[in-house]
Scaffold this motif. Sequence first.
Motif, PDB file in Angstrom:
ATOM      1  N   LYS A 256       0.714  -1.172  -0.043  1.00 29.65           N
ATOM      2  CA  LYS A 256      -0.062  -0.105   0.082  1.00 29.65           C
ATOM      3  C   LYS A 256       0.831   1.357  -0.058  1.00 29.65           C
ATOM      4  N   SER A 257       2.072   1.332   0.803  1.00 33.53           N
ATOM      5  CA  SER A 257       2.609   2.350   0.845  1.00 33.53           C
ATOM      6  C   SER A 257       3.589   2.410  -0.520  1.00 33.53           C
ATOM      7  N   ILE A 258       3.756   1.515  -1.232  1.00 31.05           N
ATOM      8  CA  ILE A 258       4.555   1.718  -2.538  1.00 31.05           C
ATOM      9  C   ILE A 258       3.289   2.089  -3.479  1.00 31.05           C
ATOM     10  N   SER A 294      -1.134  -9.440  -0.628  1.00 35.15           N
ATOM     11  CA  SER A 294      -1.719 -10.425  -1.763  1.00 35.15           C
ATOM     12  C   SER A 294      -3.423  -9.982  -1.866  1.00 35.15           C
ATOM     13  N   THR A 295      -3.616  -9.730  -0.668  1.00 32.98           N
ATOM     14  CA  THR A 295      -5.222  -8.997  -0.496  1.00 32.98           C
ATOM     15  C   THR A 295      -4.951  -7.590  -1.200  1.00 32.98           C
ATOM     16  N   ILE A 296      -4.176  -6.820  -0.873  1.00 31.64           N
ATOM     17  CA  ILE A 296      -4.140  -5.383  -1.689  1.00 31.64           C
ATOM     18  C   ILE A 296      -4.017  -5.506  -3.111  1.00 31.64           C
ATOM     19  N   ASN A 297      -3.010  -6.592  -3.526  1.00 35.08           N
ATOM     20  CA  ASN A 297      -2.979  -6.627  -4.867  1.00 35.08           C
ATOM     21  C   ASN A 297      -4.011  -7.329  -5.624  1.00 35.08           C
ATOM     22  N   LYS A 298      -4.745  -8.109  -5.165  1.00 35.86           N
ATOM     23  CA  LYS A 298      -6.135  -8.719  -5.703  1.00 35.86           C
ATOM     24  C   LYS A 298      -7.020  -7.624  -5.761  1.00 35.86           C
ATOM     25  N   SER A 318      -5.308   1.551  -9.936  1.00 37.63           N
ATOM     26  CA  SER A 318      -3.655   1.856  -9.659  1.00 37.63           C
ATOM     27  C   SER A 318      -2.977   1.500 -10.973  1.00 37.63           C
ATOM     28  N   LYS A 319      -2.101   2.248 -11.153  1.00 34.38           N
ATOM     29  CA  LYS A 319      -1.361   2.151 -12.257  1.00 34.38           C
ATOM     30  C   LYS A 319      -0.138   1.088 -12.235  1.00 34.38           C
ATOM     31  N   LEU A 320      -0.145   0.386 -10.951  1.00 40.96           N
ATOM     32  CA  LEU A 320       0.548  -0.666 -10.731  1.00 40.96           C
ATOM     33  C   LEU A 320       0.165  -1.939 -11.331  1.00 40.96           C
TER      34      LEU A 320
END
Length: 464
Positions: A256-258, A294-298, A318-320
């Motif tokens: 999240k910080s990234i 994993s949760t934030i990424n999903k 998110s642009k990530l």
Amino acid sequence: MNIVYKVIKTPRHCYIYDRGRNAILAVSGAETEEMEKINSGQINPETSLVLKKFQDNGFLMENTVNRIEHPCSNSLEHYLSNHIEKLTLQVTQRCNLRCEYCIYSGNYDTRTHADLDMDFDTAKKAIDFYLEHSSEMKVLTVAFYGGEPLLNFKLIKQCVEYINPQILGRQIIYSMTTNGTLLNEAIIKFLIQNNFAVMISMDGSQKEHDQHRKFQNGKGSFKVIQKNLREIKKNHPDYFSRITFNSVLNPDNDYKSIKDYFEMDELIADSEIFTNIVEAEDTTSDIKFSERFSTINKFDYMKLCLFMIGKLDEEDVSKLVLVKKSFIYERYHQIIKKAPIGDTCHHSGPCIPGTRRLFINVQGYMFPCERVSETSPIMRIGHVETGFDIERARRLLNVGKVTEDVCKNCWALLHCNQCAQKADGKDHLSRELKMRHCAKSRQETYFNLRDLCVLKEFNCTFER
């Protein structure tokens, strides 16, 4: 009867992926149940009316694959002689940083940092070889790689000055990935003058970045890079807008910080960001990501899907993860072609070794790309003094042959992304190593195909 297929279920509907046509078929619950019973041997396929219905329309036919061979095998020599797309020169193995997860860090058994630079004679032979073997390419691409490539900036300048007069009307693209610590006004002016595409390694805010990207004395590199970036943005704003960034995601970082840094930092919030997961192959340590990561990424991926079906605006994503959209679209447009598989096939993982991005190290050895191990003899496909080892390149291209009996009957064959790197046994291609990745490859394929089904259910147009 040997029919290769996979049942795919979403919360709304059921589907069958037909490998023989590389197609996804919508089916009813009852049809799904019967096809599952055929697959488990409970129903004789020759008596199934459901199967007959599909076969009357050319789907779910008997498996035709009897040989695993890459479709470019017979044209390999032509490609290597005329169609090298990109040359990557390892101008140095030195680096002024000691990033803990770097493939040269010593934490991997593939390579380590060394006090070696490429000399101009080797670079010149590599460039001559590339120019002689890229006659079919209208656009030439030369990339400079390290270590930290700017530690041998003198050679980079020599290479560019040597190449430019020889382009003969073709377009040339230069590129470089750098840690950004050595960028100064003189270097930037040279990069601008020669239209360099530059990618800078940046792992997030100072806390995340300095945790792993440190100088040899242990001091973090964040502030040095930030100072250089501010100077570039101040003096060359147009060029700064073209600089891209690469972030290596690792278990120690707060995802999240990234995200917040790359999306809200006033310096690079408008820049294009690419992400990579820290390399887990050949490492001496165990790499595991937290459940929170994993949760934030999903969740970010879910928002991308909502954007693709028109439920969110692009700025809400998110642009990530936004870069994944093009890969999803490409996957969909391959599926809808419904092309018969034929009797000879190979999984899609291997590129043609040496043609997509020929990597030449400081000693002049040739490799399929910069991601494979320089310490593995099996990965060496030639040398600037002797040219390509065609037969070794052919073996890497046809890595599927080491698991031919399994691949011929694998439902995920056409979507498997395993290249020879996954079978790197140092002096041979290892069946055992390659098989270790099969379950993960099938799982990824299942989820990717299921996502296409869900997106289609919600009327995604898949327009690029």
